[in-house]
Design an enzyme around this catalytic site. Structure first.
Site, PDB file in Angstrom:
ATOM      1  N   SER A  37      18.444  -7.694 -11.248  1.00 28.64           N
ATOM      2  CA  SER A  37      18.414  -7.247  -9.871  1.00 28.64           C
ATOM      3  C   SER A  37      19.386  -6.087  -9.640  1.00 28.64           C
ATOM      4  CB  SER A  37      18.757  -8.416  -8.936  1.00 28.64           C
ATOM      5  OG  SER A  37      18.432  -8.090  -7.603  1.00 28.64           O
ATOM      6  N   ASP A  40      23.556  -5.703 -10.498  1.00 25.57           N
ATOM      7  CA  ASP A  40      23.985  -6.732 -11.450  1.00 25.57           C
ATOM      8  C   ASP A  40      24.872  -6.156 -12.548  1.00 25.57           C
ATOM      9  OD1 ASP A  40      22.823  -8.856 -10.213  1.00 25.57           O
ATOM     10  OD2 ASP A  40      21.005  -8.865 -11.425  1.00 25.57           O
ATOM     11  N   GLY A 118      16.635  -1.730 -11.017  1.00 22.88           N
ATOM     12  CA  GLY A 118      16.581  -3.082 -10.478  1.00 22.88           C
ATOM     13  C   GLY A 118      15.689  -3.209  -9.269  1.00 22.88           C
ATOM     14  N   ASN A 170      27.059 -11.744 -15.548  1.00 21.13           N
ATOM     15  CA  ASN A 170      28.066 -10.682 -15.406  1.00 21.13           C
ATOM     16  C   ASN A 170      28.984 -10.946 -14.208  1.00 21.13           C
ATOM     17  OD1 ASN A 170      29.317  -8.261 -16.046  1.00 21.13           O
ATOM     18  ND2 ASN A 170      27.879  -7.030 -14.856  1.00 21.13           N
ATOM     19  N   LEU A 474     -22.334  11.637   5.013  1.00 14.75           N
ATOM     20  CA  LEU A 474     -21.939  10.735   6.087  1.00 14.75           C
ATOM     21  C   LEU A 474     -23.140   9.975   6.656  1.00 14.75           C
ATOM     22  CD1 LEU A 474     -19.504  13.114   8.019  1.00 14.75           C
ATOM     23  CD2 LEU A 474     -18.843  11.098   6.675  1.00 14.75           C
ATOM     24  N   SER A 475     -22.847   8.852   7.278  1.00 15.42           N
ATOM     25  CA  SER A 475     -23.894   8.109   7.968  1.00 15.42           C
ATOM     26  C   SER A 475     -24.507   9.003   9.054  1.00 15.42           C
ATOM     27  CB  SER A 475     -23.307   6.847   8.609  1.00 15.42           C
ATOM     28  OG  SER A 475     -24.288   6.157   9.351  1.00 15.42           O
ATOM     29  N   GLY A 476     -25.850   9.094   9.062  1.00 18.81           N
ATOM     30  CA  GLY A 476     -26.520   9.925  10.056  1.00 18.81           C
ATOM     31  C   GLY A 476     -26.672  11.367   9.643  1.00 18.81           C
ATOM     32  N   SER A 547     -21.984   6.394  -0.315  1.00 21.26           N
ATOM     33  CA  SER A 547     -21.163   6.481  -1.551  1.00 21.26           C
ATOM     34  C   SER A 547     -19.959   7.403  -1.325  1.00 21.26           C
ATOM     35  CB  SER A 547     -22.001   6.950  -2.734  1.00 21.26           C
ATOM     36  OG  SER A 547     -22.819   8.051  -2.439  1.00 21.26           O
TER      37      SER A 547
END
Length: 640
Positions: A37, A40, A118, A170, A474-476, A547
């Site tokens: 950590s 340390d 760490g 330690n 795109l959609s549409g 997609s």
């Protein structure tokens, strides 16, 4: 307190240099890491090892003394961490950010030590440092005990196949050298290590700042009768020694062909011993031969073992490429193309099942796909939880499928042949590190069934060549409208075509998928597989899907033979499709009633080099249809 480790390179006379170098070359090498950590004392410990082994030169000492006074974190004492933490940000914040590699030696052995960060956010740096280590020193602050990051790093140590662990408790001087404190930490850590399967753990009470039990036994711990840290580092078995006892394996890194009279295969021996005359098997092809010579710059060898880099020549002309593995003929390693793996994710973007990545194992790079995320692992509790994605620094068990088989060993047996990295196919950035657990049985049991009627024969009977025309936008934007016109035109000409429409497919094959990023990736993967089968039947397949991600469109392209995938970008401005909004979806998305809608709160990645670019502001649907059919005719997809 510190013992004399025997070397003072700065003090060597010129006439002693040759003897020093000869002795140095013959010594073994141990690679190890320090982890644990934050605060340390990892960097301090390494600095202390460098100092006590007399590997700090006069100018470095002068700089260390000056920097220690300037920083003032150790009350006037030398701040050994400054020998390792070289980045300005590291010194300013008192933390380690990047992996720092340092070399030192004693009379018995050479060492390369990696000081790893760490902080959890630098987990990927820790994995990098640990990937080649033989031993890990896990530091624990005696005042804090076992922390979450201690557990995380220990889990990674076990995952990466590091067999030797030193638990260095330690800052014992800050708890008055209390044996009770030390014993409690040891009990806690050993219990966690046992769950991880870590068997070789040596526990040492130390003070990195003061040097206690680093290079010699400390008078402050009369209750500790174990070895000092440096004594253990000098005597512990390294991986090369263990691997030398295993069957022979050598991944081919380079086919050495300097002239027409010599053809050798260069690489570093991963395990075992090889001699001229030994029978070998080439993997994954399975072809066999015998070793003719072991060639080095210093001449031919009578034998070579794990860790040595050599060039082998064989008695037969065998097709071998970079990334193949030369193995003992009677004890070859496994070959497979599907695995259960453990992956540490290092990418900023989430890991998604179905997305395609580059996988590099040894010297071989192949295309790979995560077929299933089985579960994520909580490194603190070791609990498993279901997941559809894996985020930065998370760890998960995943099934993996490759486009071609590779030779491997499970990571627990040989890290070199069991470890791999995943790379982003667009940027080539490393996004994950993985360890092979085992090959899936289906990789051995499922084989492609050869068919007598070929795709070419099916297409010829239809008077056309197969193609996958992939409409994205795109959609549409008008994708389905244009695809429908193309199918009508082809049908009128007597061609055989079929539309795979996004909405229609979600009524059946993909009805179980939603609209999260992970589900969108799987949606496209399934459709691409169906399109491939339809093209194999000789059809012209018209795929009309939003997609949104380039990676999945690239995956679909790579499934098809060259020239058979045609990407059509139906390019309509967001303002225009919102104005049309034939299904009322944009209005719902703007009101927050429809989540993960492409173009609003989910991204759309426009094609960078579409095969056909349809700008709907300039072309009518009928004109776009003419453009696409003309392109199919010009490229030979439609015979006269």
């Amino acid at each position: 307190m510190a013992r004399d480790t025997g070397y003072r390179p700065a003090e060597l006379a010129a006439e002693d240099i040759d003897a020093f170098l000869a002795d140095h070359e013959s010594k073994g090498l141990l690679r190890f890491i320090t982890c644990g950590s934050v605060d340390d004392g990892k960097s301090t410990l390494i600095g202390r090892l460098l100092y006590d082994s007399r590997m700090v030169f006069d100018d470095q000492m002068a700089a260390l003394e000056a920097d220690s006074k300037k920083v003032g974190t150790q009350g006037g004492a030398l701040d050994f961490a400054l020998l390792v933490d070289g980045l300005a940000a590291e010194r300013e914040q008192g933390i380690t950010i990047d992996v720092a590699y340092r070399f030192f030696s004693t009379a018995k052995r050479k060492f390369i030590v990696a000081d790893t960060p760490g902080h959890e956010q630098y987990t990927r740096n820790m994995v990098t440092g640990a990937s080649t280590a033989d031993l890990a020193i896990v530091l624990i602050d005696a005042r804090k005990g076992v922390l979450t990051q201690t557990r995380r790093h220990s889990y990674l140590v076990s995952l990466l196949g590091i067999r030797h662990v030193v638990l260095a408790v330690n800052k014992m001087d800050l708890v008055d050298w209390s044996r009770d404190v030390f014993d409690k930490i040891v009990v806690d850590y050993r219990a966690f290590a046992a769950e991880l399967g870590i068997e070789d753990v040596l526990c040492i009470p130390i003070s990195g700042l003061m040097g206690d039990n680093i290079t010699a036994a400390s008078t402050n711990t009369p209750w500790y009768d174990g070895t000092s840290l440096i004594d253990h580092l000098e005597t512990v078995e390294v991986d090369d020694e263990r691997l030398a006892r295993r069957p022979f394996r050598m991944p081919v890194q380079w086919v050495n062909r300097p002239d027409l009279n010599f053809r050798g295969f260069a690489g570093q021996i991963a395990s075992g011993v090889v001699k001229p005359g030994d029978p070998v098997r080439i993997l994954p092809s399975g072809r066999t031969s015998r070793v003719a010579r072991i060639v080095t710059l210093d001449g031919d060898l009578d034998d070579a073992q794990a860790g040595q880099s050599v060039t082998l020549t064989l008695t037969d002309e065998v097709d071998i490429s970079r990334g193949d593995v030369i193995a003992a003929a009677d004890q070859p390693c496994e070959v497979a193309d599907q695995f259960e793996t453990t992956i540490v994710w290092m990418g900023e973007d989430e890991l998604l099942a179905g997305r395609s990545y580059w996988l590099k194992i040894g010297a071989r790079t192949v295309s790979a796909q995560i077929t299933e995320i089985k579960h994520r692992v909580d490194v603190n509790s070791l609990q498993e939880s279901a997941a559809k994605t894996v985020g930065l620094n998370e760890i998960a068990v995943c099934n993996l499928s490759l486009t071609q088989p590779v030779a491997f060993e499970p990571t627990g047996i040989d890290r070199g042949l069991g470890g791999f990295i995943l790379m982003d196919r667009i940027t080539n950035a490393t996004v994950g590190a993985g360890m092979i657990r085992f090959a899936l049985r289906r990789s051995h049991n499922i084989h492609w069934q050869a068919l007598d009627v070929t795709r070419e024969a099916r297409a010829a009977a239809k008077g056309q060549k197969p193609a996958v025309v992939w409409f994205t936008g795109l959609s549409g934007s008008g994708k389905s409208t244009i695809a429908n016109l193309v199918e009508k035109r082809l049908h009128a000409e007597g061609r055989h075509a079929y539309i795979l429409d996004g909405d229609n497919v979600r009524h059946g094959l993909n009805r179980d998928l939603g609209f999260t990023e992970a589900d969108r990736v799987e949606n496209i993967r399934r459709v691409a597989e169906v399109a491939r089968l339809m093209a194999h039947a000789g059809l012209i397949v018209l795929v009309s899907f939003i997609s949104p991600f380039r990676a999945e469109r690239r995956m679909a392209r790579e499934m098809m033979p060259d020239g058979e995938f045609i990407e059509v970008f139906v390019d309509t401005a967001l303002e225009e499709v919102e104005a049309r909004d034939p299904k009322g979806l944009y209005a719902k998305a703007r009101r927050g009633e429809l989540k993960n809608f492409t173009g609003i709160d989910s991204p759309y990645e426009s094609p960078e080099n579409a095969d056909i670019h349809v700008r709907t502001a300039m072309l009518s649907p009928e004109e776009a249809c003419d453009l696409i059919v003309s392109s199919l005719r010009e490229t030979g997809r439609l015979s006269a």
